[in-house]
Design an enzyme around this catalytic site. Sequence first.
Site, PDB file in Angstrom:
ATOM      1  N   THR A 121      24.468  -7.652  58.020  1.00  0.00           N
ATOM      2  CA  THR A 121      23.707  -6.594  58.692  1.00  0.00           C
ATOM      3  C   THR A 121      23.392  -7.058  60.110  1.00  0.00           C
ATOM      4  O   THR A 121      22.713  -8.064  60.307  1.00  0.00           O
ATOM      5  CB  THR A 121      22.406  -6.308  57.916  1.00  0.00           C
ATOM      6  OG1 THR A 121      22.777  -5.941  56.584  1.00  0.00           O
ATOM      7  CG2 THR A 121      21.610  -5.186  58.549  1.00  0.00           C
ATOM      8  N   PHE A 146      26.141  -2.639  50.712  1.00  0.00           N
ATOM      9  CA  PHE A 146      25.012  -1.894  50.141  1.00  0.00           C
ATOM     10  C   PHE A 146      24.655  -2.478  48.780  1.00  0.00           C
ATOM     11  O   PHE A 146      24.500  -1.760  47.803  1.00  0.00           O
ATOM     12  CB  PHE A 146      25.356  -0.397  50.043  1.00  0.00           C
ATOM     13  CG  PHE A 146      25.635   0.242  51.376  1.00  0.00           C
ATOM     14  CD1 PHE A 146      24.588   0.573  52.227  1.00  0.00           C
ATOM     15  CD2 PHE A 146      26.933   0.472  51.796  1.00  0.00           C
ATOM     16  CE1 PHE A 146      24.838   1.138  53.479  1.00  0.00           C
ATOM     17  CE2 PHE A 146      27.189   1.037  53.036  1.00  0.00           C
ATOM     18  CZ  PHE A 146      26.143   1.373  53.878  1.00  0.00           C
ATOM     19  N   LEU A 147      24.585  -3.799  48.728  1.00  0.00           N
ATOM     20  CA  LEU A 147      24.297  -4.476  47.460  1.00  0.00           C
ATOM     21  C   LEU A 147      22.794  -4.654  47.312  1.00  0.00           C
ATOM     22  O   LEU A 147      22.128  -5.060  48.252  1.00  0.00           O
ATOM     23  CB  LEU A 147      24.936  -5.870  47.446  1.00  0.00           C
ATOM     24  CG  LEU A 147      26.423  -5.966  47.785  1.00  0.00           C
ATOM     25  CD1 LEU A 147      26.826  -7.441  47.913  1.00  0.00           C
ATOM     26  CD2 LEU A 147      27.258  -5.273  46.716  1.00  0.00           C
ATOM     27  N   LEU A 244      11.147   5.782  43.611  1.00  0.00           N
ATOM     28  CA  LEU A 244       9.839   6.439  43.783  1.00  0.00           C
ATOM     29  C   LEU A 244       8.748   5.678  43.036  1.00  0.00           C
ATOM     30  O   LEU A 244       7.703   6.241  42.742  1.00  0.00           O
ATOM     31  CB  LEU A 244       9.899   7.877  43.247  1.00  0.00           C
ATOM     32  CG  LEU A 244      10.603   8.941  44.087  1.00  0.00           C
ATOM     33  CD1 LEU A 244      10.573  10.297  43.371  1.00  0.00           C
ATOM     34  CD2 LEU A 244       9.948   9.092  45.460  1.00  0.00           C
ATOM     35  N   CYS A 254      15.774  -7.831  53.172  1.00  0.00           N
ATOM     36  CA  CYS A 254      16.371  -6.720  53.928  1.00  0.00           C
ATOM     37  C   CYS A 254      15.348  -5.784  54.576  1.00  0.00           C
ATOM     38  O   CYS A 254      15.286  -5.698  55.797  1.00  0.00           O
ATOM     39  CB  CYS A 254      17.309  -5.930  53.021  1.00  0.00           C
ATOM     40  SG  CYS A 254      18.553  -6.988  52.268  1.00  0.00           S
ATOM     41  N   LYS A 257      12.989  -7.070  57.449  1.00  0.00           N
ATOM     42  CA  LYS A 257      13.739  -7.443  58.657  1.00  0.00           C
ATOM     43  C   LYS A 257      14.392  -6.205  59.301  1.00  0.00           C
ATOM     44  O   LYS A 257      14.377  -6.058  60.522  1.00  0.00           O
ATOM     45  CB  LYS A 257      14.803  -8.465  58.237  1.00  0.00           C
ATOM     46  CG  LYS A 257      15.727  -8.947  59.312  1.00  0.00           C
ATOM     47  CD  LYS A 257      16.550 -10.125  58.813  1.00  0.00           C
ATOM     48  CE  LYS A 257      17.477  -9.745  57.695  1.00  0.00           C
ATOM     49  NZ  LYS A 257      18.881  -9.643  57.987  1.00  0.00           N
ATOM     50  N   LYS A 315      11.149  -8.555  43.479  1.00  0.00           N
ATOM     51  CA  LYS A 315      11.359  -7.499  42.481  1.00  0.00           C
ATOM     52  C   LYS A 315      11.928  -8.191  41.246  1.00  0.00           C
ATOM     53  O   LYS A 315      12.335  -9.359  41.314  1.00  0.00           O
ATOM     54  CB  LYS A 315      12.309  -6.424  42.994  1.00  0.00           C
ATOM     55  CG  LYS A 315      13.723  -6.932  43.273  1.00  0.00           C
ATOM     56  CD  LYS A 315      14.650  -5.790  43.640  1.00  0.00           C
ATOM     57  CE  LYS A 315      16.063  -6.304  43.850  1.00  0.00           C
ATOM     58  NZ  LYS A 315      17.012  -5.260  44.172  1.00  0.00           N
TER      59      LYS A 315
HETATM   60  C1  UGA Z   1      18.060  -3.299  49.680  1.00  0.00           C
HETATM   61  C2  UGA Z   1      18.794  -1.958  49.519  1.00  0.00           C
HETATM   62  O1  UGA Z   1      18.282  -1.242  48.388  1.00  0.00           O
HETATM   63  C3  UGA Z   1      20.291  -2.171  49.360  1.00  0.00           C
HETATM   64  O2  UGA Z   1      20.964  -0.924  49.281  1.00  0.00           O
HETATM   65  C4  UGA Z   1      20.802  -2.963  50.566  1.00  0.00           C
HETATM   66  O3  UGA Z   1      22.199  -3.229  50.458  1.00  0.00           O
HETATM   67  C5  UGA Z   1      20.047  -4.289  50.640  1.00  0.00           C
HETATM   68  O4  UGA Z   1      18.642  -4.019  50.765  1.00  0.00           O
HETATM   69  C6  UGA Z   1      20.552  -5.048  51.851  1.00  0.00           C
HETATM   70  O5  UGA Z   1      20.362  -4.561  52.965  1.00  0.00           O
HETATM   71  O6  UGA Z   1      21.264  -6.044  51.685  1.00  0.00           O
HETATM   72  P1  UGA Z   1      17.204  -5.221  47.995  1.00  0.00           P
HETATM   73  O7  UGA Z   1      16.538  -5.838  49.192  1.00  0.00           O
HETATM   74  O8  UGA Z   1      17.990  -6.085  47.081  1.00  0.00           O
HETATM   75  O9  UGA Z   1      18.205  -4.034  48.462  1.00  0.00           O
HETATM   76  O10 UGA Z   1      16.037  -4.576  47.135  1.00  0.00           O
HETATM   77  P2  UGA Z   1      15.588  -3.115  46.681  1.00  0.00           P
HETATM   78  O11 UGA Z   1      15.972  -2.887  45.291  1.00  0.00           O
HETATM   79  O12 UGA Z   1      15.972  -2.096  47.665  1.00  0.00           O
HETATM   80  O13 UGA Z   1      14.003  -3.307  46.714  1.00  0.00           O
HETATM   81  C7  UGA Z   1      13.307  -3.542  47.942  1.00  0.00           C
HETATM   82  C8  UGA Z   1      11.822  -3.567  47.705  1.00  0.00           C
HETATM   83  O14 UGA Z   1      11.347  -2.271  47.333  1.00  0.00           O
HETATM   84  C9  UGA Z   1      11.384  -4.502  46.578  1.00  0.00           C
HETATM   85  O15 UGA Z   1      10.249  -5.202  46.990  1.00  0.00           O
HETATM   86  C10 UGA Z   1      11.077  -3.560  45.414  1.00  0.00           C
HETATM   87  O16 UGA Z   1      10.131  -4.067  44.527  1.00  0.00           O
HETATM   88  C11 UGA Z   1      10.557  -2.353  46.159  1.00  0.00           C
HETATM   89  N1  UGA Z   1      10.713  -1.096  45.381  1.00  0.00           N
HETATM   90  C12 UGA Z   1      11.930  -0.586  45.123  1.00  0.00           C
HETATM   91  C13 UGA Z   1       9.558  -0.425  44.953  1.00  0.00           C
HETATM   92  O17 UGA Z   1       8.420  -0.871  45.196  1.00  0.00           O
HETATM   93  N2  UGA Z   1       9.708   0.748  44.263  1.00  0.00           N
HETATM   94  C14 UGA Z   1      10.929   1.296  44.001  1.00  0.00           C
HETATM   95  O18 UGA Z   1      10.978   2.410  43.392  1.00  0.00           O
HETATM   96  C15 UGA Z   1      12.068   0.603  44.429  1.00  0.00           C
END
Ligand code: UGA
Length: 421
Positions: A121, A146-147, A244, A254, A257, A315
């Site tokens: 990124t 988009f992982l 949600l 991600c 930043k 998470k």
């Molecule tokens: C995120 C994006 O979802 C990916 O699509 C992207 O490729 C990636 O960043 C990246 O740029 O490499 P990631 O950081 O692994 O992925 O984590 P997410 O699953 O998106 O969660 C991010 C944060 O949101 C976590 O702290 C999680 O606990 C929180 N979250 C997520 C919530 O509080 N509620 C939700 O419903 C979903």
Amino acid sequence: MDIGVIGAGYVGLVQAIGLAELGHRVRVAEVDVARRAKLEEGILPIYEAGLEEMFAAAVGAGLISIHADNCEVVSESELSFLCLPTPAGVEGVADIGFVQRVLEELANGVGGRPIVVIKSTIPVGTTARFIRRFGDRLVIAHNPEFLSEGTAVKDFLEPSRIVIGSDDPAVADKIAATYVGMDAPRILTDPTSAELIKYGSNCYLATRLTYVNALANIAESVGADVLDVVRGMGLDPRIGPRFLQPGPGYGGSCFPKDTIALLATARQAGYEFSLLQSVVDADRSQRLWITGNIRRMVDDDLSGANIALWGTAFKAGTDDSRESAAVKIAQSLIAGGAMVTAHDPRASISKLRMAPDPVECARDADIVVVATEWPEYRSVDFAEVAKIMRGDMVYDLRNLLDAAVVRRAGLSYRALGRPRI
Ligand code: UGA
């Protein structure tokens, strides 16, 4: 195809092993000697569900090899993916130094204008700048990843879309051909638009979460149930049910930043992105709100309070605690004078006192705070927790636990965004 992958970090390993799964011969270049040695022994230095099995299969089929020399890997490959870290640098903006240095090395060390595809990124406009600088010696394109951690194997094998940013249609087709057999929509565009698709997606998701967190805080104050609220909202097809779940704020490598980086891009472009600035501010406020609630639960005096923190990973499903809201909350509780003991099934934080299991973590605690949505916390023996605690409060920041089970054990239960009974 013969494909190169530069960098055996999280993205590089998923990319390399995924491409081998698709039948390509993949050469991976990694500069870190210890990491290389592990990989050569067949050991993955990261945890990601399902990846180990796929790695063993790729090694067994002779489709993956580990190398030390970036130039050698690129010169032997039809195209190479650059999967290098872009950590938060000055003022939180992504530092592109690793990518730039390797491009420099390849531009000087490999002849024949090889194709180099940046997966990392990188701030909007970076690929175009690299093309201006190295374009006479390298063909550079951008193919954002988009992982999500925890579901990366599925995200790789069943992508929602494949975005390719290249000014040369023949190069774009060649990159698209590496994802053979995947029926995801392909967006072929210019590199700057590809970069903005990545940031636009992550920052939109961060905005959505921050909005839901605000709704949760209001719901709790007015006696509404945020879980019903988001279920009701998510049934609108324009909104959709995913992403949600309210929580303590977004973390990981991600969103924190990328939001800062897009703000910087906007500022450089002369646009004040006040909406995104509010998201960043509101995410910080979410942690303050939670810390304030915890403080009020111990009569406004954190000194001498014992807090058990269940979960430090940002998470569930990952051992990654980078920018984790749980850790930040723990730090502000400690700064306020509390004693925090943490547990996590996968992540270990050297700066926190860690307990070997959730019950032991709750020993003498006034409050158990559920900060990461690990499913195993649902089946903890709450009667044991009640016996070992000093207080009786369970504060669930992820709406993970079954309130009835916790209360039956004689404990008080409070969950983010839900009516207090
Ligand atoms: C995120 C994006 O979802 C990916 O699509 C992207 O490729 C990636 O960043 C990246 O740029 O490499 P990631 O950081 O692994 O992925 O984590 P997410 O699953 O998106 O969660 C991010 C944060 O949101 C976590 O702290 C999680 O606990 C929180 N979250 C997520 C919530 O509080 N509620 C939700 O419903 C979903």
